[in-house]
Design a protein around this motif. Structure first.
Motif, PDB file in Angstrom:
ATOM      1  N   TYR A   4       0.836  -1.195   0.000  1.00 37.90           N
ATOM      2  CA  TYR A   4       0.000   0.000   0.000  1.00 37.90           C
ATOM      3  C   TYR A   4       0.867   1.239   0.000  1.00 37.90           C
ATOM      4  N   LYS A   5       0.596   2.135  -0.942  1.00 33.49           N
ATOM      5  CA  LYS A   5       1.269   3.428  -0.954  1.00 33.49           C
ATOM      6  C   LYS A   5       0.446   4.360  -0.081  1.00 33.49           C
ATOM      7  N   LEU A   6       1.079   4.880   0.946  1.00 33.63           N
ATOM      8  CA  LEU A   6       0.412   5.744   1.904  1.00 33.63           C
ATOM      9  C   LEU A   6       0.878   7.180   1.736  1.00 33.63           C
ATOM     10  N   SER A   7      -0.012   8.083   2.037  1.00 31.70           N
ATOM     11  CA  SER A   7       0.350   9.492   2.104  1.00 31.70           C
ATOM     12  C   SER A   7      -0.029   9.957   3.501  1.00 31.70           C
ATOM     13  N   GLU A   8       0.978  10.378   4.255  1.00 31.64           N
ATOM     14  CA  GLU A   8       0.758  10.836   5.622  1.00 31.64           C
ATOM     15  C   GLU A   8       1.311  12.249   5.749  1.00 31.64           C
ATOM     16  N   ASP A   9       0.412  13.198   5.996  1.00 30.42           N
ATOM     17  CA  ASP A   9       0.806  14.606   6.109  1.00 30.42           C
ATOM     18  C   ASP A   9       1.614  15.057   4.898  1.00 30.42           C
ATOM     19  N   GLY A  10       1.218  14.588   3.715  1.00 35.59           N
ATOM     20  CA  GLY A  10       1.870  14.997   2.477  1.00 35.59           C
ATOM     21  C   GLY A  10       3.124  14.210   2.136  1.00 35.59           C
ATOM     22  N   ALA A  11       3.549  13.282   2.998  1.00 35.65           N
ATOM     23  CA  ALA A  11       4.743  12.471   2.739  1.00 35.65           C
ATOM     24  C   ALA A  11       4.308  11.054   2.343  1.00 35.65           C
ATOM     25  N   SER A  12       4.946  10.505   1.320  1.00 36.60           N
ATOM     26  CA  SER A  12       4.571   9.180   0.804  1.00 36.60           C
ATOM     27  C   SER A  12       5.531   8.110   1.283  1.00 36.60           C
ATOM     28  N   ARG A  13       5.003   6.904   1.430  1.00 32.34           N
ATOM     29  CA  ARG A  13       5.811   5.726   1.727  1.00 32.34           C
ATOM     30  C   ARG A  13       4.984   4.479   1.429  1.00 32.34           C
ATOM     31  N   MET A  14       5.637   3.340   1.421  1.00 32.53           N
ATOM     32  CA  MET A  14       4.954   2.060   1.227  1.00 32.53           C
ATOM     33  C   MET A  14       4.827   1.355   2.567  1.00 32.53           C
ATOM     34  N   ASP A  15       3.768   0.549   2.703  1.00 34.66           N
ATOM     35  CA  ASP A  15       3.560  -0.234   3.924  1.00 34.66           C
ATOM     36  C   ASP A  15       2.868  -1.539   3.557  1.00 34.66           C
ATOM     37  N   ASP A  16       2.928  -2.475   4.478  1.00 32.60           N
ATOM     38  CA  ASP A  16       2.268  -3.778   4.331  1.00 32.60           C
ATOM     39  C   ASP A  16       2.633  -4.457   3.021  1.00 32.60           C
ATOM     40  N   ILE A  17       3.918  -4.537   2.750  1.00 29.68           N
ATOM     41  CA  ILE A  17       4.395  -5.193   1.529  1.00 29.68           C
ATOM     42  C   ILE A  17       4.271  -6.702   1.719  1.00 29.68           C
ATOM     43  N   HIS A  18       3.741  -7.356   0.706  1.00 29.33           N
ATOM     44  CA  HIS A  18       3.472  -8.802   0.772  1.00 29.33           C
ATOM     45  C   HIS A  18       4.031  -9.483  -0.464  1.00 29.33           C
ATOM     46  N   LEU A  19       4.699 -10.611  -0.256  1.00 28.67           N
ATOM     47  CA  LEU A  19       5.157 -11.441  -1.364  1.00 28.67           C
ATOM     48  C   LEU A  19       4.359 -12.731  -1.360  1.00 28.67           C
ATOM     49  N   GLY A  20       3.851 -13.108  -2.514  1.00 31.82           N
ATOM     50  CA  GLY A  20       3.134 -14.376  -2.665  1.00 31.82           C
ATOM     51  C   GLY A  20       3.874 -15.256  -3.659  1.00 31.82           C
ATOM     52  N   PHE A  21       4.335 -16.403  -3.208  1.00 37.13           N
ATOM     53  CA  PHE A  21       5.077 -17.343  -4.047  1.00 37.13           C
ATOM     54  C   PHE A  21       4.127 -18.419  -4.550  1.00 37.13           C
ATOM     55  N   ASP A  22       4.019 -18.558  -5.858  1.00 40.28           N
ATOM     56  CA  ASP A  22       3.180 -19.576  -6.486  1.00 40.28           C
ATOM     57  C   ASP A  22       4.094 -20.446  -7.340  1.00 40.28           C
ATOM     58  N   LEU A  23       4.547 -21.546  -6.763  1.00 34.36           N
ATOM     59  CA  LEU A  23       5.515 -22.423  -7.416  1.00 34.36           C
ATOM     60  C   LEU A  23       4.943 -23.822  -7.546  1.00 34.36           C
ATOM     61  N   LYS A  24       5.313 -24.466  -8.628  1.00 26.72           N
ATOM     62  CA  LYS A  24       4.911 -25.855  -8.833  1.00 26.72           C
ATOM     63  C   LYS A  24       6.097 -26.601  -9.418  1.00 26.72           C
ATOM     64  N   PHE A  25       6.344 -27.777  -8.866  1.00 25.99           N
ATOM     65  CA  PHE A  25       7.437 -28.621  -9.339  1.00 25.99           C
ATOM     66  C   PHE A  25       6.872 -29.939  -9.842  1.00 25.99           C
ATOM     67  N   PRO A  26       7.618 -30.624 -10.682  1.00 19.64           N
ATOM     68  CA  PRO A  26       7.127 -31.908 -11.209  1.00 19.64           C
ATOM     69  C   PRO A  26       6.878 -32.920 -10.084  1.00 19.64           C
ATOM     70  N   ASP A  27       5.974 -33.844 -10.355  1.00 20.32           N
ATOM     71  CA  ASP A  27       5.667 -34.898  -9.390  1.00 20.32           C
ATOM     72  C   ASP A  27       6.691 -36.030  -9.552  1.00 20.32           C
ATOM     73  N   THR A  28       7.923 -35.690  -9.217  1.00 19.91           N
ATOM     74  CA  THR A  28       9.027 -36.641  -9.231  1.00 19.91           C
ATOM     75  C   THR A  28       9.707 -36.545  -7.876  1.00 19.91           C
ATOM     76  N   GLU A  29      10.621 -37.453  -7.611  1.00 23.03           N
ATOM     77  CA  GLU A  29      11.345 -37.395  -6.338  1.00 23.03           C
ATOM     78  C   GLU A  29      12.087 -36.059  -6.207  1.00 23.03           C
ATOM     79  N   GLU A  30      12.749 -35.647  -7.288  1.00 24.47           N
ATOM     80  CA  GLU A  30      13.489 -34.382  -7.260  1.00 24.47           C
ATOM     81  C   GLU A  30      12.542 -33.189  -7.119  1.00 24.47           C
ATOM     82  N   GLY A  31      11.409 -33.237  -7.825  1.00 24.35           N
ATOM     83  CA  GLY A  31      10.425 -32.162  -7.745  1.00 24.35           C
ATOM     84  C   GLY A  31       9.839 -32.033  -6.353  1.00 24.35           C
ATOM     85  N   ARG A  32       9.544 -33.168  -5.718  1.00 21.60           N
ATOM     86  CA  ARG A  32       9.013 -33.137  -4.354  1.00 21.60           C
ATOM     87  C   ARG A  32      10.057 -32.601  -3.373  1.00 21.60           C
ATOM     88  N   LYS A  33      11.327 -32.937  -3.584  1.00 23.60           N
ATOM     89  CA  LYS A  33      12.398 -32.401  -2.733  1.00 23.60           C
ATOM     90  C   LYS A  33      12.481 -30.886  -2.886  1.00 23.60           C
TER      91      LYS A  33
END
Length: 143
Positions: A79-108
């Motif tokens: 979220y880009k916030l503006s507080e008393d005319g000054a800007s900053r970012m807050d509540d930064i979130h990373l979402g990882f969406d990964l999929k690996f093959p259904d193999t022994e190596e992929g499961r590891k």
């Protein structure tokens, strides 16, 4: 015994036209255009990309030692916030969406993701750690 180091990183930013800029790595010469306008990422979007990219590299390097992913998408938001005319970012979130093959190596590889994401956040990702811990920023006019 802890190991400390201090290595400079530098980029140069040039204005190429109104509201359009190019950042160039002084070490590698790699560059990226940014600014305001169609087809350009804003500096705030670059910040989010840098945070997501830093952790993505950590996860990618660790997991691909086991298996290539079938899907590797990371979304950064905040979220880009503006507080008393000054800007900053807050509540930064990373979402990882990964999929690996259904193999022994992929499961590891898949079994490593949660641990590596946490290690990246807590220890390895310079960008998110800097944002969370804060860093001094000094601006000067060079004549």
């Amino acid at each position: 015994m802890s190991e400390n180091s201090r290595e400079i990183r530098e980029v140069s930013v040039q204005r190429t036209e109104s509201r359009k800029y190019t950042a160039t790595s002084l070490a590698t010469g790699a560059s990226i255009e940014f600014g305001q306008g169609e087809g350009l990422m804003t500096p705030v979007e670059l910040l989010l990309a840098a945070i997501a990219g830093c952790s993505s590299i950590d996860v990618d390097v660790a997991t691909t030692r086991r298996s290539e992913p079938e899907k590797f998408d990371v979304r950064a938001s905040g979220y880009k916030l503006s507080e008393d005319g000054a800007s900053r970012m807050d509540d930064i979130h990373l979402g990882f969406d990964l999929k690996f093959p259904d193999t022994e190596e992929g499961r590891k590889a898949a079994s490593m993701v949660e641990r590596i994401v946490k290690l990246s956040h807590d220890k390895y990702c310079t960008v998110s750690r800097t944002v969370e811990l804060g860093a001094s920023v000094v601006s000067e006019v060079v004549e």
